[in-house]
Design a protein around this motif. Structure first.
Motif, PDB file in Angstrom:
ATOM      1  N   TYR A   1       8.545  41.451  15.849  1.00  0.00           N
ATOM      2  CA  TYR A   1       7.603  41.248  16.951  1.00  0.00           C
ATOM      3  C   TYR A   1       7.112  42.571  17.536  1.00  0.00           C
ATOM      4  O   TYR A   1       6.007  42.640  18.086  1.00  0.00           O
ATOM      5  N   GLN A   2       7.906  43.616  17.399  1.00  0.00           N
ATOM      6  CA  GLN A   2       7.411  44.922  17.831  1.00  0.00           C
ATOM      7  C   GLN A   2       6.306  45.407  16.894  1.00  0.00           C
ATOM      8  O   GLN A   2       5.317  45.990  17.347  1.00  0.00           O
ATOM      9  N   LEU A   3       6.449  45.153  15.606  1.00  0.00           N
ATOM     10  CA  LEU A   3       5.391  45.525  14.663  1.00  0.00           C
ATOM     11  C   LEU A   3       4.099  44.781  14.963  1.00  0.00           C
ATOM     12  O   LEU A   3       3.001  45.344  14.824  1.00  0.00           O
ATOM     13  N   ILE A   4       4.213  43.517  15.365  1.00  0.00           N
ATOM     14  CA  ILE A   4       3.012  42.769  15.759  1.00  0.00           C
ATOM     15  C   ILE A   4       2.353  43.443  16.954  1.00  0.00           C
ATOM     16  O   ILE A   4       1.124  43.592  17.012  1.00  0.00           O
ATOM     17  N   GLY A   5       3.158  43.884  17.917  1.00  0.00           N
ATOM     18  CA  GLY A   5       2.612  44.579  19.071  1.00  0.00           C
ATOM     19  C   GLY A   5       1.986  45.917  18.709  1.00  0.00           C
ATOM     20  O   GLY A   5       0.928  46.280  19.231  1.00  0.00           O
ATOM     21  N   ILE A   6       2.625  46.657  17.816  1.00  0.00           N
ATOM     22  CA  ILE A   6       2.074  47.940  17.386  1.00  0.00           C
ATOM     23  C   ILE A   6       0.740  47.731  16.676  1.00  0.00           C
ATOM     24  O   ILE A   6      -0.214  48.494  16.871  1.00  0.00           O
ATOM     25  N   LEU A   7       0.670  46.680  15.865  1.00  0.00           N
ATOM     26  CA  LEU A   7      -0.590  46.375  15.186  1.00  0.00           C
ATOM     27  C   LEU A   7      -1.686  46.062  16.196  1.00  0.00           C
ATOM     28  O   LEU A   7      -2.802  46.577  16.092  1.00  0.00           O
ATOM     29  N   GLY A   8      -1.361  45.239  17.186  1.00  0.00           N
ATOM     30  CA  GLY A   8      -2.352  44.932  18.215  1.00  0.00           C
ATOM     31  C   GLY A   8      -2.751  46.157  19.018  1.00  0.00           C
ATOM     32  O   GLY A   8      -3.922  46.344  19.351  1.00  0.00           O
ATOM     33  N   GLY A   9      -1.766  47.013  19.327  1.00  0.00           N
ATOM     34  CA  GLY A   9      -2.067  48.216  20.094  1.00  0.00           C
ATOM     35  C   GLY A   9      -2.892  49.223  19.326  1.00  0.00           C
ATOM     36  O   GLY A   9      -3.692  49.966  19.909  1.00  0.00           O
ATOM     37  N   SER A  10      -2.723  49.264  18.006  1.00  0.00           N
ATOM     38  CA  SER A  10      -3.467  50.240  17.204  1.00  0.00           C
ATOM     39  C   SER A  10      -4.902  49.800  16.923  1.00  0.00           C
ATOM     40  O   SER A  10      -5.747  50.628  16.586  1.00  0.00           O
ATOM     41  N   LEU A  11      -5.183  48.513  17.056  1.00  0.00           N
ATOM     42  CA  LEU A  11      -6.523  48.011  16.742  1.00  0.00           C
ATOM     43  C   LEU A  11      -7.499  48.128  17.910  1.00  0.00           C
ATOM     44  O   LEU A  11      -8.712  48.105  17.703  1.00  0.00           O
ATOM     45  N   PHE A  12      -6.973  48.264  19.129  1.00  0.00           N
ATOM     46  CA  PHE A  12      -7.832  48.264  20.309  1.00  0.00           C
ATOM     47  C   PHE A  12      -7.514  49.456  21.205  1.00  0.00           C
ATOM     48  O   PHE A  12      -6.358  49.858  21.326  1.00  0.00           O
ATOM     49  N   PRO A  13      -8.531  50.008  21.850  1.00  0.00           N
ATOM     50  CA  PRO A  13      -8.304  51.194  22.686  1.00  0.00           C
ATOM     51  C   PRO A  13      -7.612  50.889  24.012  1.00  0.00           C
ATOM     52  O   PRO A  13      -6.922  51.735  24.558  1.00  0.00           O
ATOM     53  N   GLU A  14      -7.811  49.667  24.537  1.00  0.00           N
ATOM     54  CA  GLU A  14      -7.225  49.314  25.822  1.00  0.00           C
ATOM     55  C   GLU A  14      -5.954  48.485  25.619  1.00  0.00           C
ATOM     56  O   GLU A  14      -5.922  47.593  24.764  1.00  0.00           O
ATOM     57  N   PRO A  15      -4.902  48.756  26.408  1.00  0.00           N
ATOM     58  CA  PRO A  15      -3.661  47.995  26.257  1.00  0.00           C
ATOM     59  C   PRO A  15      -3.844  46.488  26.412  1.00  0.00           C
ATOM     60  O   PRO A  15      -3.250  45.703  25.678  1.00  0.00           O
ATOM     61  N   TRP A  16      -4.669  46.057  27.388  1.00  0.00           N
ATOM     62  CA  TRP A  16      -4.816  44.618  27.612  1.00  0.00           C
ATOM     63  C   TRP A  16      -5.452  43.940  26.409  1.00  0.00           C
ATOM     64  O   TRP A  16      -5.136  42.778  26.102  1.00  0.00           O
ATOM     65  N   GLN A  17      -6.333  44.646  25.694  1.00  0.00           N
ATOM     66  CA  GLN A  17      -6.928  44.060  24.495  1.00  0.00           C
ATOM     67  C   GLN A  17      -5.874  43.885  23.400  1.00  0.00           C
ATOM     68  O   GLN A  17      -5.845  42.870  22.690  1.00  0.00           O
ATOM     69  N   GLY A  18      -4.996  44.879  23.276  1.00  0.00           N
ATOM     70  CA  GLY A  18      -3.923  44.766  22.306  1.00  0.00           C
ATOM     71  C   GLY A  18      -2.945  43.652  22.657  1.00  0.00           C
ATOM     72  O   GLY A  18      -2.438  42.958  21.770  1.00  0.00           O
ATOM     73  N   VAL A  19      -2.691  43.456  23.962  1.00  0.00           N
ATOM     74  CA  VAL A  19      -1.808  42.376  24.395  1.00  0.00           C
ATOM     75  C   VAL A  19      -2.402  41.027  24.027  1.00  0.00           C
ATOM     76  O   VAL A  19      -1.700  40.133  23.524  1.00  0.00           O
ATOM     77  N   VAL A  20      -3.700  40.855  24.259  1.00  0.00           N
ATOM     78  CA  VAL A  20      -4.361  39.595  23.914  1.00  0.00           C
ATOM     79  C   VAL A  20      -4.232  39.332  22.418  1.00  0.00           C
ATOM     80  O   VAL A  20      -3.901  38.211  21.989  1.00  0.00           O
ATOM     81  N   ALA A  21      -4.460  40.358  21.601  1.00  0.00           N
ATOM     82  CA  ALA A  21      -4.364  40.202  20.149  1.00  0.00           C
ATOM     83  C   ALA A  21      -2.927  39.883  19.722  1.00  0.00           C
ATOM     84  O   ALA A  21      -2.693  38.996  18.895  1.00  0.00           O
ATOM     85  N   ALA A  22      -1.965  40.598  20.292  1.00  0.00           N
ATOM     86  CA  ALA A  22      -0.559  40.395  19.915  1.00  0.00           C
ATOM     87  C   ALA A  22      -0.063  39.016  20.339  1.00  0.00           C
ATOM     88  O   ALA A  22       0.612  38.320  19.579  1.00  0.00           O
ATOM     89  N   VAL A  23      -0.405  38.604  21.561  1.00  0.00           N
ATOM     90  CA  VAL A  23       0.014  37.288  22.048  1.00  0.00           C
ATOM     91  C   VAL A  23      -0.626  36.185  21.210  1.00  0.00           C
ATOM     92  O   VAL A  23       0.023  35.204  20.836  1.00  0.00           O
ATOM     93  N   GLY A  24      -1.916  36.354  20.902  1.00  0.00           N
ATOM     94  CA  GLY A  24      -2.593  35.359  20.071  1.00  0.00           C
ATOM     95  C   GLY A  24      -1.944  35.229  18.703  1.00  0.00           C
ATOM     96  O   GLY A  24      -1.776  34.115  18.184  1.00  0.00           O
ATOM     97  N   LEU A  25      -1.556  36.352  18.117  1.00  0.00           N
ATOM     98  CA  LEU A  25      -0.920  36.319  16.802  1.00  0.00           C
ATOM     99  C   LEU A  25       0.457  35.669  16.857  1.00  0.00           C
ATOM    100  O   LEU A  25       0.812  34.872  15.987  1.00  0.00           O
ATOM    101  N   THR A  26       1.232  35.980  17.891  1.00  0.00           N
ATOM    102  CA  THR A  26       2.561  35.385  18.002  1.00  0.00           C
ATOM    103  C   THR A  26       2.477  33.882  18.254  1.00  0.00           C
ATOM    104  O   THR A  26       3.280  33.107  17.729  1.00  0.00           O
ATOM    105  N   VAL A  27       1.506  33.452  19.054  1.00  0.00           N
ATOM    106  CA  VAL A  27       1.319  32.014  19.285  1.00  0.00           C
ATOM    107  C   VAL A  27       0.928  31.319  17.991  1.00  0.00           C
ATOM    108  O   VAL A  27       1.400  30.221  17.674  1.00  0.00           O
TER     109      VAL A  27
END
Length: 227
Positions: free
Chosen positions: A168-194
């Motif tokens: 799950y940390q790798l999912i977060g790192i992937l989301g964080g690396s794809l978007f410049p803003e943290p909140w955008q990465g959170v949305v992507a990571a949460v969506g993927l985990t769901v």
């Protein structure tokens, strides 16, 4: 759950300084993951992924390592506490509400499958049980009913929690690396985990009608052989 995830995104969009994030974020991560392991209603995977996104955007090189260690240790502590409480129910003549709660979350079919896999693969099945959504409780209940000692359970669960936290940390790192803003990465990571969490349930619903349809002819055939 939707309101909770919206709150997470709102909080990330208004992030405080890094020192405040670390002072508040790490204890909160520990408590939420431990509580989610003990009471399996909190989306702990999404929480770890969100924390990893925030850590990815921090300047500290150790932020991601701390998130990983905190998440893994909290998951292990929660699992251990839940297993210990379940053991008390198994040993008690009247059971316990914790054991009853575990039984209530597992269908007889899933429990039988978990027991079969536990007999075949032994402790290694614990690692897979944490990586497969909704797989932890059936395997834990199978371990309890087989009277696996707490020490042996903890040894297997340690590897499971480390693998789970890393995934799950790798999912977060992937989301964080794809978007410049943290909140955008959170949305992507949460969506993927769901999405990952929903796939097994959808697959079981899809297979259910097909399995019944496939079993009907066989049942009819056996009827001809044994009138």
């Amino acid at each position: 759950m939707i309101h909770g995830l919206t709150g997470v995104v709102t909080a990330v969009r208004e992030l405080p300084p890094e020192s405040t994030q670390q002072a508040v974020g790490y204890p909160s991560l520990f408590l939420l993951v431990a509580l989610g392991a003990l009471v399996p209603v909190v989306p702990t995977g999404a929480i770890v992924s969100s924390a990893a996104v925030v850590a990815f955007h921090q300047s500290s090189p150790l932020a991601l390592l701390v998130v990983f260690l905190v998440a893994a240790f909290a998951a292990l502590l929660g699992d251990t506490a839940l297993y210990w409480l379940g053991q008390r129910g198994v040993r008690s003549r009247n059971g316990s509400r914790w054991l009853a709660a575990l039984r209530g979350r597992v269908t007889p079919e899933r429990l039988a499958l978990a027991q079969e896999r536990l007999e075949t693969h032994q402790v290694s099945v614990l690692v897979l049980s944490r990586l497969v959504p909704a797989g932890r409780i059936p395997v834990m209940l199978a371990c309890l009913l087989s009277e696996m000692p707490l020490r042996r359970f903890v040894r297997g669960d340690l590897a499971a929690c480390l693998a789970w936290a890393a995934t799950y940390q790798l999912i977060g790192i992937l989301g964080g690396s794809l978007f410049p803003e943290p909140w955008q990465g959170v949305v992507a990571a949460v969506g993927l985990t769901v999405l990952v969490s929903a796939v097994p349930g959808l697959w079981r619903r899809f297979r259910g009608p097909r399995a019944k349809a496939g079993g009907a002819p066989g049942h009819a055939a056996s009827g001809h052989e044994h009138p």
